[in-house]
Design an enzyme around this catalytic site. Structure first.
Site, PDB file in Angstrom:
ATOM      1  N   CYS A   1      11.501 -20.207  21.851  1.00  0.00           N
ATOM      2  CA  CYS A   1      11.049 -18.922  22.938  1.00  0.00           C
ATOM      3  C   CYS A   1      12.110 -18.655  24.121  1.00  0.00           C
ATOM      4  CB  CYS A   1       9.811 -19.671  23.718  1.00  0.00           C
ATOM      5  SG  CYS A   1      10.081 -20.864  24.653  1.00  0.00           S
TER       6      CYS A   1
ATOM      7  N   GLU B   1      14.524 -27.861  26.341  1.00  0.00           N
ATOM      8  CA  GLU B   1      15.297 -27.212  26.888  1.00  0.00           C
ATOM      9  C   GLU B   1      16.489 -28.041  27.769  1.00  0.00           C
ATOM     10  OE1 GLU B   1      13.255 -24.529  29.573  1.00  0.00           O
ATOM     11  OE2 GLU B   1      11.912 -26.012  30.231  1.00  0.00           O
TER      12      GLU B   1
ATOM     13  N   ASP C   1      17.613 -22.344  29.278  1.00  0.00           N
ATOM     14  CA  ASP C   1      17.978 -23.539  29.814  1.00  0.00           C
ATOM     15  C   ASP C   1      18.803 -24.464  29.169  1.00  0.00           C
ATOM     16  OD1 ASP C   1      16.954 -23.232  32.544  1.00  0.00           O
ATOM     17  OD2 ASP C   1      15.091 -23.434  31.923  1.00  0.00           O
TER      18      ASP C   1
ATOM     19  N   HIS D   1      15.910 -15.338  35.389  1.00  0.00           N
ATOM     20  CA  HIS D   1      14.545 -14.861  35.561  1.00  0.00           C
ATOM     21  C   HIS D   1      14.189 -13.288  35.983  1.00  0.00           C
ATOM     22  CE1 HIS D   1      14.444 -19.390  35.176  1.00  0.00           C
ATOM     23  NE2 HIS D   1      13.512 -18.698  34.167  1.00  0.00           N
TER      24      HIS D   1
HETATM   25  C1  PEP Z   1      14.181 -21.270  28.347  1.00  0.00           C
HETATM   26  O1  PEP Z   1      14.641 -21.901  29.128  1.00  0.00           O
HETATM   27  O2  PEP Z   1      14.652 -20.710  27.359  1.00  0.00           O
HETATM   28  C2  PEP Z   1      12.738 -20.884  28.657  1.00  0.00           C
HETATM   29  C3  PEP Z   1      12.011 -19.851  27.696  1.00  0.00           C
HETATM   30  O3  PEP Z   1      12.198 -20.729  29.895  1.00  0.00           O
HETATM   31  P1  PEP Z   1      12.493 -19.842  31.140  1.00  0.00           P
HETATM   32  O4  PEP Z   1      13.366 -18.732  30.777  1.00  0.00           O
HETATM   33  O5  PEP Z   1      11.280 -19.435  31.776  1.00  0.00           O
HETATM   34  O6  PEP Z   1      13.406 -20.917  32.143  1.00  0.00           O
HETATM   35 MG    MG Z   2      13.401 -22.849  30.782  1.00  0.00          MG
END
Ligand code: PEP
Ligand code: MG
Length: 582
Positions: free
Chosen positions: A506, A435, A459, A191
């Protein structure tokens, strides 16, 4: 000059002075001094060394009194170093001959010795190296006095260099003074990395140990596009970096010309290209870059970088800013994905210290656990969505029951709003992030109940392949090209198709240009990518034909090894868009 390579996570080039963040953050404000003040500066060094010695003696006395003589003796070694004539004369020489500031000269000299100890490679010498770093910090503290700047109060432009930065710390970085940052740890989909890109700060993570090689105030170069990090660049290198900068600019100019062109393949297959955002103001940026809407708004960032709970109005205002920043287009607002690394300290303290937070109380689990927090957010989303195409997406859903509970809460909130005569969007779509491997396995059942799927590969990969998304040591396992991941994505697409619900991707996989043809060939028609990647991905889509994409997907599905899939996708990308460098 030292060159290192890490994981490029936020494009662009930055050149500037390093600010090394240790356990204590300080920066060396100037590396050089005018020759005329050399004597004065030598005097300042001696004064600081005297103060350091006095401080060490005082610590020794306190330790002797409190815990016994044998512990106080530890400080004797520090004192010996602080008063070592050879060491001091080396520092003096750098000040006198090279006009280094006392801060820079001390840091340089001490780090040189620390590195030599470290290179000897056993535990005893590693501890001596740690002692030297400790001494460096003490000297700098005395030299800098009130001039010490903390990360939050920076006024001069710097490049932040750290072992690690948490998403909360990253969210607090000021873009106008932080020109770039580099960290020893961190992965492509961490993140912190995602946030760096959102802030448009050139960044590299996962470089591995390098902090010993650098002093605060050293000139450094961060190439967040290629992953190259240079300490103390020579003149030729600076010239080369300038050329690279020009090249990036011409590629980006070329891509920005596609801003108003539709995102479709050469044979006319429309691919909806959405943006992933963390901050409301990014919605407008996505619009300007030529996206088709917002496919993922990570609302938990409302909580990071602040120390109070956002009110319903804070939520509402943020959602309205997104909707107004990108009017008349679909916007998917994800409910809070708090937990794991995305959690401010003041919330973390309320929960037990889970040793494996990625598998702990995070995301929808935390929302369902803290109903007030969840309802506050839902009320704000429902109110803000009046007259807009908004969808609500729940993160990390791992069972049908969890989705049903979340849906029930949405209905309860709708009833409350109705009773109070507060307008809201009653037709709001309710979807989930896919996920967690369990959710993939149950995709058929989920597809009957949810309005849409969005595959979160970041994830999904970490949970499927047991590879922490933030740990560079396992980065090679955290791989979207792994056949297990491709098979899982195919299962989700199949389930969505059978129930005729939209499915998008995403996770960062969709921001990776080599993976986009594969996803399209597998049947994906909507992807949501980091804003900076929108022009590049649009270019890939517009070079592609659906026929080619489907042939690629067929080939990939026949492969057994991630390595083979990855090199095939890279080869095909080079053929598709020969000049794909940013
Ligand atoms: C993911 O896990 O791919 C996702 C888009 O969510 P985040 O990156 O915020 O965990
Ligand atoms: Mg995620």
């Amino acid at each position: 000059m030292i060159t290192k390579n890490g994981i490029a996570v936020s494009p662009g080039i930055a050149v500037g002075d390093a600010l090394v963040i240790g356990t204590e953050d300080f920066r060396i404000p100037q590396r050089f001094i005018p020759r005329r003040i050399v004597d004065q500066e030598l005097e300042r060094l001696h004064q600081a060394l005297e103060n350091v010695s006095a401080e060490i003696l005082e610590n020794e006395r306190l330790a002797n009194e409190a815990i016994g003589l044998q512990y106080g003796a530890i400080f004797a070694a520090h004192l010996q170093m602080a008063q070592d004539p050879k060491l001091i004369s080396e520092v003096e020489l750098l000040i006198r001959d090279r006009c280094y500031s006392p801060e820079f000269a001390s840091s340089r000299t001490l780090r040189k010795y620390a590195r030599q100890f470290q290179a000897l490679g056993n535990a005893y010498f590693a501890e001596r190296a740690a002692d030297i770093y400790d001494l460096e910090k003490r000297i700098l503290r005395h030299l800098l006095g009130e001039q010490r700047e903390s990360l939050a109060e920076l006024t001069q432009p710097v490049i932040v260099v750290a072992h690690n930065l948490t998403p909360s710390e990253t969210a607090g970085l000021k873009k106008d003074v932080v020109l770039g940052f580099v960290t020893e740890v961190g992965g492509r989909t961490s993140h912190t990395a995602i946030l760096a890109a959102a802030l448009e700060i050139p960044a590299i993570v996962g470089i591995g140990p390098f902090i010993a090689d650098i002093s605060g105030g050293d000139t450094v170069v961060v190439d967040g596009t290629s992953g190259e990090f240079i300490i103390d660049p020579d003149d030729d290198t600076l010239l080369r970096i300038n050329e690279v900068r020009q090249k990036y600019k011409s590629v980006s100019d070329r891509r920005s010309q596609m801003r108003d062109l539709v995102s479709e393949t050469r044979d006319g297959q429309r691919i909806f290209l959405m943006g992933n955002i963390e901050f409301p103001q990014e919605a407008e940026q996505c619009e300007q870059k030529g996206a088709d809407g917002i496919g993922l708004y990570r609302t938990e960032f409302l909580y990071l970088g602040r120390d109070t709970i956002p009110t319903e109005e804070d939520h509402y205002n943020a959602y309205r800013e997104v909707i107004e920043g990108f009017p008349n287009q679909p916007i998917t607002i994800r409910t809070l994905d708090l937990g794991a690394d995305k959690i401010p300290g003041w919330i973390r303290r309320q929960y037990s210290d889970d040793s494996n937070p990625a598998l702990g109380l995070r995301s929808i689990r935390m929302s369902l656990h803290d109903m007030d927090m969840f309802k506050t957010q839902l009320r704000a989303v429902l109110r803000a969505s009046v007259g807009a195409q908004v969808g609500i997406m729940f993160p990390l859903v791992s069972s049908l029951l969890e989705f049903r509970q979340a849906r029930l809460i949405v209905r309860e909130v709708m009833e409350d709003l109705e009773e109070l005569n507060i307008p809201f969007n009653a037709d709001i779509a309710l979807g989930i992030m896919v996920e967690v491997p369990a959710t993939v396995l149950m995709a058929k059942e989920f597809a009957r109940e949810v309005d849409f799927f969005s595959i979160g590969t970041n994830d999904l990969i970490q949970y499927t392949l047991a590879a922490d998304r933030s740990d560079p040591q396992v980065a090679k396992w955290h791989n979207a090209a792994d056949p297990s991941i491709i098979r899982m994505i195919a299962m989700v697409i199949e389930a969505a198709k059978n129930e005729n619900i939209p499915v998008s991707v995403c996770g960062q996989m969709s921001s990776d240009p080599k993976c986009v043809p594969l996803l399209i060939g597998m049947g994906i028609r909507q992807i949501s990518v980091s804003p900076h990647a929108i022009p590049e991905i649009k270019e890939v889509i517009r070079h592609l034909t659906l026929e080619k994409a489907e042939a690629m997907a067929k080939y990939v599905k026949s492969q057994e090894l991630a390595r083979d899939i990855e090199s095939y996708l890279n080869r095909e990308l080079r053929k598709l868009v020969p000049d794909n460098s940013q």
